[in-house]
Design an enzyme around this catalytic site. Structure first.
Site, short mmCIF file in Angstrom:
data_model
loop_
_atom_site.label_atom_id
_atom_site.label_comp_id
_atom_site.label_asym_id
_atom_site.label_seq_id
_atom_site.Cartn_x
_atom_site.Cartn_y
_atom_site.Cartn_z
N GLY A 109 0.85 -1.19 0.00
CA GLY A 109 0.00 0.00 0.00
C GLY A 109 0.88 1.23 0.00
O GLY A 109 1.98 1.22 -0.54
N CYS A 110 0.43 2.26 0.63
CA CYS A 110 1.18 3.51 0.69
C CYS A 110 2.52 3.31 1.40
O CYS A 110 2.57 2.77 2.50
CB CYS A 110 0.35 4.56 1.43
SG CYS A 110 1.21 6.10 1.70
N PHE A 111 3.59 3.76 0.77
CA PHE A 111 4.90 3.56 1.40
C PHE A 111 5.06 4.39 2.67
O PHE A 111 5.90 4.09 3.50
CB PHE A 111 6.07 3.76 0.44
CG PHE A 111 6.05 4.96 -0.46
CD1 PHE A 111 5.71 6.21 -0.01
CD2 PHE A 111 6.39 4.81 -1.79
CE1 PHE A 111 5.72 7.32 -0.85
CE2 PHE A 111 6.40 5.90 -2.65
CZ PHE A 111 6.06 7.16 -2.18
#
Length: 174
Positions: free
Chosen positions: A11-13
């Site tokens: 997902g979002c880093f």
């Protein structure tokens, strides 16, 4: 020191950095992009979902202090491995989950971990996390590095939203 490298798309880093960054033996966590077809992609390009890249973290760790298996435990503790369309509030191909292996040992360990994980989840759901060979890693822009340290209020908002969605998903067991 014997430093090895692992790559995880979860997902979002922004949300993937802190879980790894908080352990002794983890030397560095870098946010970036992997798995796509565009050279030197920018965040603006990747977030549109058209480059094929996944937001990915590069984890550099001391193998004397930290095992690859432990990295997998951390990774799977913060993702939903059954979600094929992103992670929590982050939707789209660029937010899918993957493990990018750098050698056969990492590949085998990841595949074995996933096999064991299958027995702990709802049998109507499939594991969507892919195990893929490492490809070119492109470091994300500087403002994405250590985002949780540089922007604690915004990071807290993202984490709260992520946790709320996670709780909601866990509440409606299929």
């Amino acid at each position: 020191m014997n430093i090895n490298t692992a790559y995880f798309a979860g997902g979002c880093f922004w949300c993937m950095t802190k879980p790894f960054d908080s352990y002794d033996g983890i030397e560095k966590v870098t946010s970036g992009y992997m798995g796509g077809t565009v050279e030197n992609p920018t965040y603006e390009e990747v977030k549109k979902g058209n480059t094929g890249h996944l937001e990915t973290v590069k984890v550099e760790y001391d193998v004397a202090l930290f095992s690859y298996h432990k990295l997998l435990e951390i990774f799977f503790s913060v993702i939903d491995p059954t979600d094929s369309e992103g992670q929590y509030q982050d939707r789209g191909n660029q937010y899918r989950t993957a493990i990018f292996y750098t050698n056969e040992d990492q590949k085998e360990t990841a595949e074995q971990y996933i096999e064991e994980l299958k027995s702990t989840i709802n049998h109507h759901k499939a594991i969507a996390t892919q195990v893929l060979p490492v490809s070119e890693f492109y470091k994300a822009e500087d403002y994405h590095q250590d985002f949780y340290k540089k922007n604690p209020e915004r990071f807290a908002e993202e984490e709260a939203q992520r946790e709320a969605i996670k709780q909601q998903k866990n509440g409606k067991q299929d």
